[in-house]
Design an enzyme around this catalytic site. Structure first.
Site, PDB file in Angstrom:
ATOM      1  CG  LEU A  12      -1.948  -1.171   1.349  1.00 40.35           C
ATOM      2  CD1 LEU A  12      -2.773  -0.973   2.594  1.00 40.35           C
ATOM      3  CD2 LEU A  12      -2.431  -1.465  -0.189  1.00 40.35           C
ATOM      4  NE  ARG A  19       0.979  12.157   9.660  1.00 44.71           N
ATOM      5  CZ  ARG A  19       0.651  10.946  10.208  1.00 44.71           C
ATOM      6  NH1 ARG A  19       0.922  10.894  11.542  1.00 44.71           N
ATOM      7  NH2 ARG A  19       0.194  10.063   9.507  1.00 44.71           N
ATOM      8  CG  ASP A 114       4.075   3.934   5.738  1.00 46.39           C
ATOM      9  OD1 ASP A 114       4.054   2.901   6.073  1.00 46.39           O
ATOM     10  OD2 ASP A 114       3.369   4.884   6.170  1.00 46.39           O
ATOM     11  CG  ASN A 182      -2.468  -2.931  12.195  1.00 46.70           C
ATOM     12  OD1 ASN A 182      -1.756  -3.826  11.671  1.00 46.70           O
ATOM     13  ND2 ASN A 182      -3.421  -2.406  11.467  1.00 46.70           N
ATOM     14  NE  ARG A 345      33.980  14.736 -13.158  1.00 49.86           N
ATOM     15  CZ  ARG A 345      33.828  15.275 -14.164  1.00 49.86           C
ATOM     16  NH1 ARG A 345      35.261  16.279 -14.308  1.00 49.86           N
ATOM     17  NH2 ARG A 345      33.096  15.350 -14.939  1.00 49.86           N
ATOM     18  CG  ASN A 398      38.807  16.891 -21.073  1.00 54.47           C
ATOM     19  OD1 ASN A 398      38.971  17.954 -20.546  1.00 54.47           O
ATOM     20  ND2 ASN A 398      38.092  16.119 -20.546  1.00 54.47           N
TER      21      ASN A 398
HETATM   22  C1  UD1 Z   1      -2.744   2.235   9.100  1.00 51.21           C
HETATM   23  C2  UD1 Z   1      -3.588   1.372  10.184  1.00 51.21           C
HETATM   24  C3  UD1 Z   1      -3.261   1.237  11.508  1.00 51.21           C
HETATM   25  C4  UD1 Z   1      -1.850   0.877  11.509  1.00 51.21           C
HETATM   26  C5  UD1 Z   1      -0.993   1.708  10.772  1.00 51.21           C
HETATM   27  C6  UD1 Z   1       0.320   1.086  10.751  1.00 51.21           C
HETATM   28  C7  UD1 Z   1      -5.809   1.100   9.129  1.00 51.21           C
HETATM   29  C8  UD1 Z   1      -7.124   1.614   8.977  1.00 51.21           C
HETATM   30  N1  UD1 Z   1      -4.958   1.760   9.704  1.00 51.21           N
HETATM   31  O1  UD1 Z   1      -3.062   3.411   9.931  1.00 51.21           O
HETATM   32  O2  UD1 Z   1      -4.054   0.206  12.225  1.00 51.21           O
HETATM   33  O3  UD1 Z   1      -1.369   0.971  13.046  1.00 51.21           O
HETATM   34  O4  UD1 Z   1      -1.267   1.946   9.367  1.00 51.21           O
HETATM   35  O5  UD1 Z   1       1.401   2.105  10.101  1.00 51.21           O
HETATM   36  O6  UD1 Z   1      -5.628   0.222   8.181  1.00 51.21           O
HETATM   37  N2  UD1 Z   1      -2.850   3.801   2.035  1.00 51.21           N
HETATM   38  C9  UD1 Z   1      -3.355   3.615   0.460  1.00 51.21           C
HETATM   39  N3  UD1 Z   1      -4.728   4.144   0.276  1.00 51.21           N
HETATM   40  C10 UD1 Z   1      -5.595   4.512   1.307  1.00 51.21           C
HETATM   41  C11 UD1 Z   1      -5.015   4.963   2.523  1.00 51.21           C
HETATM   42  C12 UD1 Z   1      -3.552   4.356   2.731  1.00 51.21           C
HETATM   43  O7  UD1 Z   1      -2.494   2.976  -0.143  1.00 51.21           O
HETATM   44  O8  UD1 Z   1      -6.509   4.669   0.840  1.00 51.21           O
HETATM   45  C13 UD1 Z   1      -1.449   3.267   2.384  1.00 51.21           C
HETATM   46  C14 UD1 Z   1      -0.448   4.416   2.661  1.00 51.21           C
HETATM   47  O9  UD1 Z   1       0.191   4.992   1.629  1.00 51.21           O
HETATM   48  C15 UD1 Z   1       0.318   3.781   3.817  1.00 51.21           C
HETATM   49  C16 UD1 Z   1      -0.609   2.734   4.398  1.00 51.21           C
HETATM   50  O10 UD1 Z   1      -1.713   2.557   3.318  1.00 51.21           O
HETATM   51  O11 UD1 Z   1       1.487   3.330   3.028  1.00 51.21           O
HETATM   52  C17 UD1 Z   1      -1.192   2.947   5.734  1.00 51.21           C
HETATM   53  O12 UD1 Z   1      -1.895   4.281   5.506  1.00 51.21           O
HETATM   54  P1  UD1 Z   1      -1.955   5.475   6.459  1.00 51.21           P
HETATM   55  O13 UD1 Z   1      -2.858   6.387   6.089  1.00 51.21           O
HETATM   56  O14 UD1 Z   1      -0.699   5.663   6.910  1.00 51.21           O
HETATM   57  O15 UD1 Z   1      -2.648   4.617   7.814  1.00 51.21           O
HETATM   58  P2  UD1 Z   1      -2.611   4.833   9.231  1.00 51.21           P
HETATM   59  O16 UD1 Z   1      -3.485   5.964   9.528  1.00 51.21           O
HETATM   60  O17 UD1 Z   1      -0.908   5.046   9.604  1.00 51.21           O
HETATM   61 CA    CA Z   2       0.938   5.258   8.579  1.00 59.18          CA
END
Ligand code: UD1
Ligand code: CA
Length: 489
Positions: A12, A19, A114, A182, A345, A398
């Site tokens: 994901l 941030r 991430d 989680n 280089r 050169n």
């Molecule tokens: C999420 C989890 C949380 C967990 C945390 C760990 C959910 C609802 N919550 O929260 O339980 O403790 O990660 O870091 O799953 N992303 C997408 N599409 C979206 C939303 C998010 O691809 O629509 C991706 C983000 O880019 C990221 C990851 O999913 O890589 C997590 O999303 P983020 O918004 O950071 O979730 P958290 O609020 O941190």
């Molecule tokens: Ca996150």
């Protein structure tokens, strides 16, 4: 894909990463130890040789897609146009596969783009426990000192099994006190995942489809919900801002340095030494303080690099020494030396025992065995034969303003100090050139090339033209003590 490989890994990486406060880069393209955040996730996933490796992209998707195509061509990018939550992201990925006729059967790992400290080993352990325990879903959790912001793991009081995950924004005060969180990484049975995602609603504080809701859905349907607790919570740290980015870099760097030290590399000052993930080495290499090894830099046995050096994609031969040097895409041969204060280089290639000394820049040039360029020189687009010594303050000229030309200096030459080699030009084997020469024509083997004006001295010039100066006084004193005024040439 082997028998134990998951059917798919879904990374994901569509979120905004607000941030990070970045206008130029999406969060997942920020780098830690020579690899992007999403690159770390994909590299860990690749270790499992999944049937499908999908990365869900959204925010700044062109940049992320381009990056994946360049560095991870095996990953399939799926666009989630609107970021409606982690559950929606996974659903989008599975629907894209289904649209291409790919029906998943077996395990699907969902991971996050991430968390750069997450390893293939951790993903394998999760997949292993998931299969062994026959779970419908298994979540990777961690007990953390500061759970703020994470989803909390709610366990059944009776049997200790995971009952649900509740997000920070949806949690009660009592739930917020829970320190098991989680990680955002899961193993799912593919078919159960598809069914559970269809039941996920947006009935929560953020109005999003939460992937985490699938655990409660599956448990209520009577499936086993398992958990693997990370041995070290730092392995699952997610990056949301640049403070966490720096922290993760430090942790990963420590891990890389520790691995190098255990393999026989001396790292004198881990606090100021930085390794990229692709750095490789042999035993008894020594890394002195304030040294950064980037890209696919390789340290040969018993070499010494640093202090104060930055080496990128550079090979250092056995027993070579490189100090106070910046190098990019260079090769330093066995027992060769560079620096202090050398700049190597791309295409700088130093053969065995060659030397590039102080304030010397070398680009796209080969130095033969034992060849030396000891001081204050620029060597570009040149070939220098074995055993040749290039005098101090020399330049291979050169560039004619339009094109680059080569300088070829043969073996065992002695070129004088302050030479300009106007390329294209060739100096034959064993030839000499006189100091201060501008070498525009080839010098045959064994010849001395001289190209400079004759010197003449004008006697008494200083006393006549600069009377009253300390120079004139010194000249007069020299004359008075019988020191001979040089004759006019
Ligand atoms: C999420 C989890 C949380 C967990 C945390 C760990 C959910 C609802 N919550 O929260 O339980 O403790 O990660 O870091 O799953 N992303 C997408 N599409 C979206 C939303 C998010 O691809 O629509 C991706 C983000 O880019 C990221 C990851 O999913 O890589 C997590 O999303 P983020 O918004 O950071 O979730 P958290 O609020 O941190
Ligand atoms: Ca996150």
């Amino acid at each position: 894909m082997s028998a134990n490989s998951p059917a798919a890994v879904v990374v994901l990486a569509a979120g905004g990463g607000t941030r990070m406060k970045s206008n130029r880069l999406p969060k997942v393209l920020h780098e830690v130890c020579g690899r992007s955040l999403v690159g770390h996730a994909v590299a860990a996933a690749e270790e499992l040789t999944p049937g499908q490796l999908v990365v869900v992209i959204g925010h700044m998707r062109e940049k992320v897609a381009e990056h994946l195509a360049a560095h991870h061509p095996g990953a399939r990018a799926v666009v989630q146009a609107e970021q409606n939550g982690t559950g929606h992201a996974v659903r989008t990925a599975l629907e894209a596969l289904a649209a291409d006729g790919i029906e998943l059967d077996g395990t699907v790992i969902v991971t996050t783009g991430d968390a750069p400290l997450l390893t293939g080993g951790t993903l394998r352990a999760l997949a292993g426990a998931h299969a062994e325990q026959g779970n419908g879903v298994t979540v990777l959790t961690a007990v953390v000192p500061e759970p703020f912001g994470y989803g909390r793991i709610l366990r059944d009081e009776a049997d200790g099994a995971v009952a649900a995950i509740v997000e920070e924004k949806d949690a009660s005060d009592a739930q917020r006190a829970i320190d098991e969180i989680n990680s955002g990484v899961f193993a799912f049975d593919a078919k159960l995942l598809v069914g559970a995602l269809a039941e996920v609603t947006t009935d929560n504080a953020q109005g999003e489809e939460y992937l985490t809701d699938t655990l409660e859905i599956l448990r209520r349907a009577g499936h086993r919900v398992g958990a693997v607790v990370a041995a070290d919570y730092r392995d699952i740290l997610g990056i949301n801002d640049r403070v966490q980015l720096a922290h993760a870099r430090r942790l990963l760097n420590d891990r890389l340095l520790e691995r190098a030290m255990r393999a026989g590399v001396t790292v004198v000052d881990p606090a100021t030494t930085w390794f990229d993930v692709q750095v490789s080495y042999e035993p008894d290499a020594v890394v002195l303080p304030n040294t950064q090894l980037q890209g696919a830099t390789h340290l040969g046995e018993g070499c010494e690099v640093g202090p104060n050096s930055t080496l990128k994609d550079t090979r250092i031969g056995a027993g070579a020494r490189v100090s106070n040097t910046t190098a990019d895409s260079a090769e330093v041969g066995e027992l060769a030396t560079a620096g202090p204060y050398a700049y190597l280089r791309p295409g700088a290639r130093l053969a065995r025992k060659a030397k590039v000394g102080t304030y010397v820049e070398v680009k796209n040039s080969e130095l033969g065995e034992g060849a030396k360029v000891p001081h204050l020189s620029y060597i570009g687009d040149a070939t220098i034969g074995e055993g040749t010594n290039v005098g101090a303050a020399s330049v291979t000229v050169n560039y004619d303003g339009v094109n680059k030309h080569r300088t070829v200096i043969g073996a065992h030459c002695r070129t004088g100090s302050d030479n300009m080699f106007i390329a294209p030009v060739t100096i034959g084997d064993g030839a000499y050139t006189a100091a201060g020469s501008v070498i525009t024509n080839d010098v045959p083997a064994g010849a001395l090339g001289v190209s400079r004006a004759q010197q003449r001295n004008i006697a008494g010039w200083v006393e006549r033209k600069r009377p009253g100066t300390t120079s004139a006084q010194a000249a007069a004193a020299a004359a008075g003590t019988g020191a001979e005024a040089p004759a006019e040439a």
